[in-house]
Design an enzyme around this catalytic site. Structure first.
Site, PDB file in Angstrom:
ATOM      1  N   GLU A 109      -3.541   7.571  -4.704  1.00  0.00           N
ATOM      2  CA  GLU A 109      -3.917   7.046  -6.023  1.00  0.00           C
ATOM      3  C   GLU A 109      -5.276   7.597  -6.456  1.00  0.00           C
ATOM      4  O   GLU A 109      -6.172   7.761  -5.632  1.00  0.00           O
ATOM      5  CB  GLU A 109      -3.974   5.513  -5.959  1.00  0.00           C
ATOM      6  CG  GLU A 109      -2.629   4.881  -5.642  1.00  0.00           C
ATOM      7  CD  GLU A 109      -2.715   3.373  -5.472  1.00  0.00           C
ATOM      8  OE1 GLU A 109      -3.814   2.794  -5.688  1.00  0.00           O
ATOM      9  OE2 GLU A 109      -1.709   2.752  -5.118  1.00  0.00           O
ATOM     10  N   ARG A 119       0.854  -1.176   0.000  1.00  0.00           N
ATOM     11  CA  ARG A 119       0.000   0.000   0.000  1.00  0.00           C
ATOM     12  C   ARG A 119       0.895   1.232   0.000  1.00  0.00           C
ATOM     13  O   ARG A 119       1.961   1.244   0.634  1.00  0.00           O
ATOM     14  CB  ARG A 119      -0.902   0.027   1.243  1.00  0.00           C
ATOM     15  CG  ARG A 119      -2.062  -0.950   1.197  1.00  0.00           C
ATOM     16  CD  ARG A 119      -3.121  -0.469   0.212  1.00  0.00           C
ATOM     17  NE  ARG A 119      -4.330  -1.290   0.264  1.00  0.00           N
ATOM     18  CZ  ARG A 119      -4.566  -2.329  -0.517  1.00  0.00           C
ATOM     19  NH1 ARG A 119      -3.650  -2.694  -1.405  1.00  0.00           N
ATOM     20  NH2 ARG A 119      -5.704  -3.004  -0.421  1.00  0.00           N
ATOM     21  N   HIS A 134      -0.841   0.444 -10.108  1.00  0.00           N
ATOM     22  CA  HIS A 134      -1.497  -0.504  -9.198  1.00  0.00           C
ATOM     23  C   HIS A 134      -2.097  -1.675  -9.965  1.00  0.00           C
ATOM     24  O   HIS A 134      -3.302  -1.940  -9.918  1.00  0.00           O
ATOM     25  CB  HIS A 134      -2.572   0.198  -8.358  1.00  0.00           C
ATOM     26  CG  HIS A 134      -2.866  -0.530  -7.072  1.00  0.00           C
ATOM     27  ND1 HIS A 134      -3.314   0.108  -5.941  1.00  0.00           N
ATOM     28  CD2 HIS A 134      -2.770  -1.857  -6.737  1.00  0.00           C
ATOM     29  CE1 HIS A 134      -3.499  -0.776  -4.965  1.00  0.00           C
ATOM     30  NE2 HIS A 134      -3.167  -1.972  -5.440  1.00  0.00           N
TER      31      HIS A 134
END
Length: 321
Positions: free
Chosen positions: A254, A225, A272
């Site tokens: 993000e 993360r 991601h």
């Protein structure tokens, strides 16, 4: 379902339960108020924040079925304290994320993206791409030796890398070197792979001190993360050459990525995509569905998270949608 999920998840749930697709409502807030008293299960992705006040809006809530192995957007401790069950999708994405981690390791150490840019820009005619660094003689450190961490270690061993790790405690039956802290792990390795859960407990676990310990020949890989790494400290370490480079699949805010990272040529950046294959996303979606269908039928959840262990029944009243 507060927000859209993969079509196969939506289609499967539409045939198995009375599915409320909240995002399709003309007034989502009014629709939520209308149905909240009947809702027994939530199907959510990582983009939905499910905290205590949100769950309290559903008096019959029993299950939160989450798409993804990480569930830091859900207050699982709050749910567990009230007998609710939270499920995630572990196991089915381990190999895909581990593959991504090793792809980032290779791409960053060998500078493959920069080499491709060199070729595409027509610069090969003017001269060969500079020599890269190597995996030879390096140690790979794993911050978080869970299922995915072990899959990374298995792959790294095949590349001839020595392995070290850090977690809350040494693991029985694991032959890799254990380091007592993140700083100690960074000191012991040349490539630091971050694959620990997100959340408050691990926020900025990789800070300026860890990056300094990793050193000028060190590589940081983050497939966990964005919150686990102090992004400002990482940018400073890259700009000052405190570390050699970084391969990142996740970021703090993000989908926003700092321009300072985009401007650096010794960083490999991915949007991601760690588990983003058709095969793996289909398997993750099916696990979301299977957990909900098990709840519908009064059967135990398939993958309850640690904070909400199965205690023989779902905690909220029956009669939910």
């Amino acid at each position: 379902m507060p927000r859209p999920m993969p079509p196969k998840v939506v289609e499967a749930l539409e045939t198995g339960v009375n599915l409320v697709k909240l995002w399709e409502a003309a007034d989502p807030e009014a629709e939520l108020s209308r149905v909240a008293g009947d809702v027994g299960a939530l199907a959510v992705g990582g983009h939905v924040r499910v905290d205590g006040p949100y769950m309290e809006r559903f008096p019959r809530l029993q299950l939160v079925s989450s798409f993804g192995v990480g569930y830091d957007a859900i207050d699982a401790a709050w749910a567990g304290g009230r007998g609710l069950v939270v499920t995630n999708t572990p196991g089915v994405l381990d190999d895909e994320v581990a593959d991504t981690a090793m792809g980032l390791v290779l791409a960053t150490v060998r500078q493959f993206p920069a080499a491709e840019r060199h070729l595409r820009a027509g610069r090969w005619i003017d001269g060969a791409f500079p020599l890269s660094h190597t995996l030879r003689g390096r140690t790979l450190g794993i911050l978080g030796l869970g299922r995915i961490g072990k899959a990374v270690a298995h792959r790294a061993e095949a590349f001839g890398l020595a392995i070290a790790y850090h977690g809350r405690r040494p693991q029985e039956g694991v032959g890799y070197r254990y380091c007592s802290s993140a700083v100690a792990l960074a000191e012991a390795c040349d490539i630091l792979v971050v694959i620990t859960p997100g959340g408050a407990d691990t926020r900025h676990l990789v800070d300026a001190a860890v990056l300094k310990a990793l050193g000028p020949s060190g590589i940081l890989i983050n497939v966990a993360r964005g919150s686990v790494v102090d992004e400002a400290a990482l940018i400073a370490a890259l700009q000052s050459k405190t570390i050699l480079g970084a391969g990142l699949d996740v970021f703090s805010e993000e989908p926003e990525v700092p321009q300072a990272l985009l401007d650096l040529d010794h960083v490999v950046l991915l949007p991601h995509v760690g588990s983003a294959s058709h095969h793996t996303r289909d398997a993750m979606g099916q696990l979301v569905v299977d957990n909900i269908l098990s709840w519908r039928d009064g059967r135990p959840p398939l993958t309850p998270v640690a904070e909400t262990p199965w205690r023989g029944s779902y905690g909220a009243p029956s009669g939910s949608r």
